[in-house]
Scaffold this motif. Sequence first.
Motif, PDB file in Angstrom:
ATOM      1  N   ASP A  14       0.845  -1.190   0.000  1.00 26.81           N
ATOM      2  CA  ASP A  14       0.000   0.000   0.000  1.00 26.81           C
ATOM      3  C   ASP A  14       0.881   1.241   0.000  1.00 26.81           C
ATOM      4  O   ASP A  14       1.701   1.433   0.904  1.00 26.81           O
ATOM      5  N   ARG A  15       0.729   2.071  -1.013  1.00 27.48           N
ATOM      6  CA  ARG A  15       1.462   3.336  -1.128  1.00 27.48           C
ATOM      7  C   ARG A  15       0.415   4.444  -1.135  1.00 27.48           C
ATOM      8  O   ARG A  15      -0.387   4.551  -2.066  1.00 27.48           O
ATOM      9  N   ALA A  16       0.428   5.248  -0.094  1.00 30.13           N
ATOM     10  CA  ALA A  16      -0.714   6.141   0.128  1.00 30.13           C
ATOM     11  C   ALA A  16      -0.363   7.617   0.231  1.00 30.13           C
ATOM     12  O   ALA A  16       0.722   7.994   0.695  1.00 30.13           O
ATOM     13  N   VAL A  17      -1.323   8.440  -0.209  1.00 30.81           N
ATOM     14  CA  VAL A  17      -1.324   9.873   0.076  1.00 30.81           C
ATOM     15  C   VAL A  17      -2.375  10.087   1.164  1.00 30.81           C
ATOM     16  O   VAL A  17      -3.496   9.579   1.060  1.00 30.81           O
ATOM     17  N   LEU A  18      -2.010  10.814   2.212  1.00 29.60           N
ATOM     18  CA  LEU A  18      -2.907  11.045   3.342  1.00 29.60           C
ATOM     19  C   LEU A  18      -3.579  12.407   3.195  1.00 29.60           C
ATOM     20  O   LEU A  18      -2.899  13.404   2.882  1.00 29.60           O
ATOM     21  N   VAL A  19      -4.882  12.439   3.418  1.00 27.17           N
ATOM     22  CA  VAL A  19      -5.662  13.649   3.173  1.00 27.17           C
ATOM     23  C   VAL A  19      -6.424  14.068   4.430  1.00 27.17           C
ATOM     24  O   VAL A  19      -7.048  13.233   5.087  1.00 27.17           O
ATOM     25  N   SER A  20      -6.351  15.368   4.743  1.00 32.11           N
ATOM     26  CA  SER A  20      -7.098  15.889   5.889  1.00 32.11           C
ATOM     27  C   SER A  20      -7.880  17.121   5.474  1.00 32.11           C
ATOM     28  O   SER A  20      -7.363  17.994   4.761  1.00 32.11           O
ATOM     29  N   LEU A  21      -9.125  17.196   5.914  1.00 32.46           N
ATOM     30  CA  LEU A  21      -9.972  18.364   5.669  1.00 32.46           C
ATOM     31  C   LEU A  21     -10.121  19.138   6.970  1.00 32.46           C
ATOM     32  O   LEU A  21     -10.554  18.588   7.984  1.00 32.46           O
ATOM     33  N   VAL A  22      -9.760  20.413   6.940  1.00 28.39           N
ATOM     34  CA  VAL A  22      -9.894  21.262   8.118  1.00 28.39           C
ATOM     35  C   VAL A  22     -11.038  22.233   7.859  1.00 28.39           C
ATOM     36  O   VAL A  22     -10.923  23.141   7.034  1.00 28.39           O
ATOM     37  N   THR A  23     -12.150  22.022   8.527  1.00 28.37           N
ATOM     38  CA  THR A  23     -13.315  22.887   8.348  1.00 28.37           C
ATOM     39  C   THR A  23     -13.170  24.144   9.206  1.00 28.37           C
ATOM     40  O   THR A  23     -12.245  24.257  10.018  1.00 28.37           O
ATOM     41  N   GLN A  24     -14.094  25.078   9.027  1.00 28.56           N
ATOM     42  CA  GLN A  24     -14.057  26.335   9.774  1.00 28.56           C
ATOM     43  C   GLN A  24     -14.082  26.072  11.281  1.00 28.56           C
ATOM     44  O   GLN A  24     -13.388  26.719  12.051  1.00 28.56           O
ATOM     45  N   LYS A  25     -14.881  25.083  11.678  1.00 31.15           N
ATOM     46  CA  LYS A  25     -14.997  24.732  13.092  1.00 31.15           C
ATOM     47  C   LYS A  25     -13.677  24.206  13.636  1.00 31.15           C
ATOM     48  O   LYS A  25     -13.242  24.577  14.724  1.00 31.15           O
ATOM     49  N   GLN A  26     -13.000  23.337  12.849  1.00 30.65           N
ATOM     50  CA  GLN A  26     -11.734  22.759  13.297  1.00 30.65           C
ATOM     51  C   GLN A  26     -10.592  23.764  13.256  1.00 30.65           C
ATOM     52  O   GLN A  26      -9.609  23.630  13.978  1.00 30.65           O
ATOM     53  N   LYS A  27     -10.727  24.766  12.387  1.00 24.96           N
ATOM     54  CA  LYS A  27      -9.649  25.735  12.199  1.00 24.96           C
ATOM     55  C   LYS A  27      -9.389  26.536  13.464  1.00 24.96           C
ATOM     56  O   LYS A  27      -8.325  27.112  13.644  1.00 24.96           O
TER      57      LYS A  27
END
Length: 442
Positions: A14-27
Motif C-alpha cells: 500500500d502506497r498512500a497519500v494522506l488527506v485531511s480536511l480542516v473545516t471552519q470549526k476545526q480551524k
Amino acid sequence: MKTTSHMVEKEIDDRAVLVSLVTQKQKRNEAIAEYSLQELVKLAETAGVQVLETMTQNKETKDSKWFIGKGKVDELKAMLEELGGNTAIFDQELSGAQVRNLEAALDVKIIDRTQLILDIFAQRAKTREGIIQVELAQLSYLLPRLSGQGKNLSRLGGGIGTRGPGESKLETDRRHIRGRIDELKAQLEEVVRHRTLHRERRKKTGVFQVALVGYTNAGKSTLLKQLTQADVYIENQLFATLDPTSRTMELPSGKEIVLTDTVGFIQNLPHDLVASFRATLEEANEADLILHVVDSSTDMRNEQMRVVGEVLQELGAHQKEQLTIFNKIDACSQEEREMLTAEGEFLKISAFDQEDLERLRIAIQEKLMGESKEFRIPADKGDVISLMYRIGEVLETDVDGEDMVFKVRVNKDDYVKVAYQLVAYDQQAKQGQQEDSEGEIY
C-alpha cells in the motif's frame, strides 16, 4: 464468515497519500488538526503503509459528494499518479457515497481513519475475544456502507481496509452480514459471561484490581512489565497491544493485587470499536483503582488526557478512584517536568527508574488500603480482634491493661461494612480506660 483474511500476504504494497480536511470549526484549533494528521501518519505506518505525501484542505464545510472540494480531488489524482500511489487515506470518516465517488474519480483504494484503525486492530487481535470484537466492529462499520465499498471489497489481495470479515461475503449478502453480527454478539455475550464469573471469583478472594488506562503509546505495557516482570509485547507504535493482559503485582506491604493493561485510546476512536470492545474496557469499570498513564513527553498530552477522560465517561468509569501517572519524564526537560499537572493526585515517573516505580507502588498501596487508624479493643473480644486482620493491614499491636491496641491501614470498602462495630468497641474500651483513670485519681 472467516476472520483469517487479514493473515493473507499482501501482493501489492500500500502506497498512500494522506488527506485531511480542516473545516471552519476545526480551524479554531489548528494544533489539534495538525496533530490528528501526524497521528494518521503513525497509524498508516503501523498498518504497514508506505506514506508518500500528506495533503490538507481548508474549507468552510465538507463537500457532501466528494468530502474535499472537486478541485482538490483533481489535485489528489495528479499527485497519486505522479508518486505512483494506489491508496488515499482520509483523516475523517467518509460516507459510502463519498467513498464510491472518490473511487470512481481517483481509481485507487479509499480508506478513512475509522477503517484504518479497525485494520490495525485486525492485525493485533490474537485472542478469541479480540478477534470476535474486531470482526463485530468491522461488520458494524461496513454494513451501512456496502454500496460504497466497490473497489475495496473486490480486491482480495489483502492490504489495509480489507482484512478481517471476508470481502466476497460482504458484497453478496446483507442478510448474511446481519446474521453474522447477531452470531458474533451472542459469542461475545458468552465471553462477557465468563469474564464476569472470573471477576466475581477475584472479588470473593478479596484481591484488588488496578487497571492501566491511557492514550495509545503512553507506555502502559512497559509499566506493566516493569512492575510485574510480565512477558508482554512492547513496541514504539500505536496499539502495540490489543488484548488485555492481567498480572499479579506485590505491594510494599507484601499484599498482592491484579494489575491489568487495557487497550489504548485514541482521538476519534470509532464508536463501533468502543461498543465492541466494551467487554475488554469493562476492566476499567470493575477496577478498584484506575492508573491513567500519560505520555509526558508529547506536547499534546492535555488533548490526550481529554480524550481518555471522554472515553472513561462513555464507559461510566469516570467516577472511579484515579491516580494520574505522568510517564516518560526522562524524555522531558526540567522546565517541562514542572509544568506537568492534573486534577486530583498525580505522580511523575520514568518506567525505567526503580525509585520511581517504588514510589508508584507505595502510592497504589495508599490509594487502595487507605490511611492508618488506631483501635482499642477489649482483649476478650476475639471475634472483633479477628476483624482487624480482615479490614486491612495490621501495622502494630500492643497490650494496654485489658485492651489490645491495633494500628491498622484499613481497606476503605471493608472498613465501611464494619466501622460501626469497631467504633463502638473502641469507644467502649476508651470509656473504660477513662473510668479506671478517674478512679485512680480519687
